[in-house]
Design an enzyme around this catalytic site. Structure first.
Site, PDB file in Angstrom:
ATOM      1  N   HIS A 105      -3.641   3.589  -0.926  1.00 50.28           N
ATOM      2  CA  HIS A 105      -4.537   2.435  -0.813  1.00 50.28           C
ATOM      3  C   HIS A 105      -5.367   2.554   0.446  1.00 50.28           C
ATOM      4  O   HIS A 105      -4.916   3.100   1.448  1.00 50.28           O
ATOM      5  CB  HIS A 105      -3.743   1.119  -0.789  1.00 50.28           C
ATOM      6  CG  HIS A 105      -2.709   1.057   0.300  1.00 50.28           C
ATOM      7  ND1 HIS A 105      -1.487   1.681   0.189  1.00 50.28           N
ATOM      8  CD2 HIS A 105      -2.730   0.482   1.522  1.00 50.28           C
ATOM      9  CE1 HIS A 105      -0.792   1.473   1.296  1.00 50.28           C
ATOM     10  NE2 HIS A 105      -1.522   0.759   2.127  1.00 50.28           N
ATOM     11  N   LEU A 106      -6.553   1.989   0.371  1.00 52.08           N
ATOM     12  CA  LEU A 106      -7.432   1.876   1.531  1.00 52.08           C
ATOM     13  C   LEU A 106      -7.377   0.448   2.022  1.00 52.08           C
ATOM     14  O   LEU A 106      -7.413  -0.489   1.207  1.00 52.08           O
ATOM     15  CB  LEU A 106      -8.889   2.103   1.121  1.00 52.08           C
ATOM     16  CG  LEU A 106      -9.505   3.469   1.004  1.00 52.08           C
ATOM     17  CD1 LEU A 106     -11.010   3.264   0.801  1.00 52.08           C
ATOM     18  CD2 LEU A 106      -9.270   4.283   2.247  1.00 52.08           C
TER      19      LEU A 106
ATOM     20  N   ASP B 108      -4.927  -8.595   1.414  1.00 56.98           N
ATOM     21  CA  ASP B 108      -3.679  -8.243   2.084  1.00 56.98           C
ATOM     22  C   ASP B 108      -2.903  -9.531   2.386  1.00 56.98           C
ATOM     23  O   ASP B 108      -3.466 -10.534   2.813  1.00 56.98           O
ATOM     24  CB  ASP B 108      -3.961  -7.479   3.376  1.00 56.98           C
ATOM     25  CG  ASP B 108      -2.724  -6.759   3.897  1.00 56.98           C
ATOM     26  OD1 ASP B 108      -2.691  -5.513   3.857  1.00 56.98           O
ATOM     27  OD2 ASP B 108      -1.772  -7.451   4.341  1.00 56.98           O
ATOM     28  N   ILE B 109      -1.582  -9.482   2.150  1.00 55.04           N
ATOM     29  CA  ILE B 109      -0.742 -10.677   2.329  1.00 55.04           C
ATOM     30  C   ILE B 109      -0.575 -11.034   3.809  1.00 55.04           C
ATOM     31  O   ILE B 109      -0.240 -12.175   4.139  1.00 55.04           O
ATOM     32  CB  ILE B 109       0.630 -10.451   1.646  1.00 55.04           C
ATOM     33  CG1 ILE B 109       1.277 -11.768   1.249  1.00 55.04           C
ATOM     34  CG2 ILE B 109       1.548  -9.589   2.497  1.00 55.04           C
ATOM     35  CD1 ILE B 109       2.460 -11.598   0.308  1.00 55.04           C
TER      36      ILE B 109
ATOM     37  N   SER C  35       3.519   1.806   4.940  1.00 51.85           N
ATOM     38  CA  SER C  35       4.753   1.125   4.531  1.00 51.85           C
ATOM     39  C   SER C  35       4.873   1.033   3.024  1.00 51.85           C
ATOM     40  O   SER C  35       5.973   0.857   2.507  1.00 51.85           O
ATOM     41  CB  SER C  35       4.814  -0.281   5.149  1.00 51.85           C
ATOM     42  OG  SER C  35       3.702  -1.051   4.740  1.00 51.85           O
TER      43      SER C  35
ATOM     44  N   ASN D 158      -3.617   4.861   5.866  1.00 47.96           N
ATOM     45  CA  ASN D 158      -2.457   5.282   6.654  1.00 47.96           C
ATOM     46  C   ASN D 158      -1.639   6.287   5.850  1.00 47.96           C
ATOM     47  O   ASN D 158      -1.345   6.055   4.680  1.00 47.96           O
ATOM     48  CB  ASN D 158      -1.583   4.073   6.995  1.00 47.96           C
ATOM     49  CG  ASN D 158      -2.280   3.096   7.925  1.00 47.96           C
ATOM     50  OD1 ASN D 158      -2.995   3.499   8.833  1.00 47.96           O
ATOM     51  ND2 ASN D 158      -2.077   1.805   7.689  1.00 47.96           N
TER      52      ASN D 158
HETATM   53  P1  AMP Z   1       0.351   0.295   4.760  1.00 48.72           P
HETATM   54  O1  AMP Z   1       1.206  -0.203   5.902  1.00 48.72           O
HETATM   55  O2  AMP Z   1      -0.860   1.060   5.166  1.00 48.72           O
HETATM   56  O3  AMP Z   1       1.204   1.009   3.729  1.00 48.72           O
HETATM   57  O4  AMP Z   1      -0.224  -1.006   4.084  1.00 48.72           O
HETATM   58  C1  AMP Z   1       0.530  -1.851   3.291  1.00 48.72           C
HETATM   59  C2  AMP Z   1      -0.119  -3.213   3.337  1.00 48.72           C
HETATM   60  O5  AMP Z   1       0.350  -3.947   2.220  1.00 48.72           O
HETATM   61  C3  AMP Z   1       0.222  -4.036   4.581  1.00 48.72           C
HETATM   62  O6  AMP Z   1      -0.993  -4.368   5.267  1.00 48.72           O
HETATM   63  C4  AMP Z   1       0.899  -5.275   4.016  1.00 48.72           C
HETATM   64  O7  AMP Z   1       0.549  -6.463   4.699  1.00 48.72           O
HETATM   65  C5  AMP Z   1       0.407  -5.299   2.579  1.00 48.72           C
HETATM   66  N1  AMP Z   1       1.274  -5.953   1.626  1.00 48.72           N
HETATM   67  C6  AMP Z   1       2.617  -5.867   1.520  1.00 48.72           C
HETATM   68  N2  AMP Z   1       3.068  -6.600   0.491  1.00 48.72           N
HETATM   69  C7  AMP Z   1       1.965  -7.171  -0.083  1.00 48.72           C
HETATM   70  C8  AMP Z   1       1.762  -8.050  -1.186  1.00 48.72           C
HETATM   71  N3  AMP Z   1       2.790  -8.510  -1.925  1.00 48.72           N
HETATM   72  N4  AMP Z   1       0.500  -8.439  -1.460  1.00 48.72           N
HETATM   73  C9  AMP Z   1      -0.532  -7.999  -0.723  1.00 48.72           C
HETATM   74  N5  AMP Z   1      -0.413  -7.174   0.329  1.00 48.72           N
HETATM   75  C10 AMP Z   1       0.824  -6.763   0.646  1.00 48.72           C
END
Ligand code: AMP
Ligand code: ZN
Length: 115
Positions: A101-102, A31-32, A96, A88
């Site tokens: 994804h998990l 995760d970023i 978001s 989520n």
């Molecule tokens: P969710 O809020 O459950 O949809 O999770 C989305 C996740 O994706 C969040 O924890 C973000 O930090 C992560 N995320 C967003 N953009 C990237 C990216 N470019 N590379 C890796 N993780 C990301």
């Protein structure tokens, strides 16, 4: 594949990510914006928006994502100390990215209930 979807672009290697695992159904990357010492996203290769968009035919895929997370937890040596897998669903729950994804979170203590 959805050309407007960030995770589709990551799994097609159009956007870089720290990929830690890949197979024919799933990909996992860091995760970023990590929320724990281990914070890995386990992502379906097939574009599915979220848990509201799956049916009985997706049961094996959903189980596979959990098994990949469990294997990564063993690899990261957090299986014994404990970890959390989170999916989520919907903006109100913090989703978001609308590609299923998990989250695999571990390496620190976790509180309950989550916020
Ligand atoms: P969710 O809020 O459950 O949809 O999770 C989305 C996740 O994706 C969040 O924890 C973000 O930090 C992560 N995320 C967003 N953009 C990237 C990216 N470019 N590379 C890796 N993780 C990301
Ligand atoms: Zn996608």
């Amino acid at each position: 594949m959805s050309k407007d979807c960030l995770f589709c672009r990551i799994l097609n290697k159009e956007v870089p990510a720290k990929i830690v695992y890949e197979d024919d159904r799933a990909i996992a990357f860091e995760d970023i914006n990590p929320q724990a010492p281990t914070h890995i996203l386990v992502v379906s290769r097939r574009h599915i928006a979220g848990l509201n968009d799956v049916g009985p035919e997706d049961a094996a895929l959903l189980g596979h994502l959990q098994l990949v997370a469990a294997q990564l937890a063993r690899d990261r040596r957090i299986a014994e100390s404990g970890y959390r897998t989170v999916l989520n669903t919907g903006r109100g729950a913090g989703q978001s990215i609308f590609h299923i994804h998990l989250h695999l979170l571990g390496g620190r203590g976790m509180r309950w209930p989550p916020g």
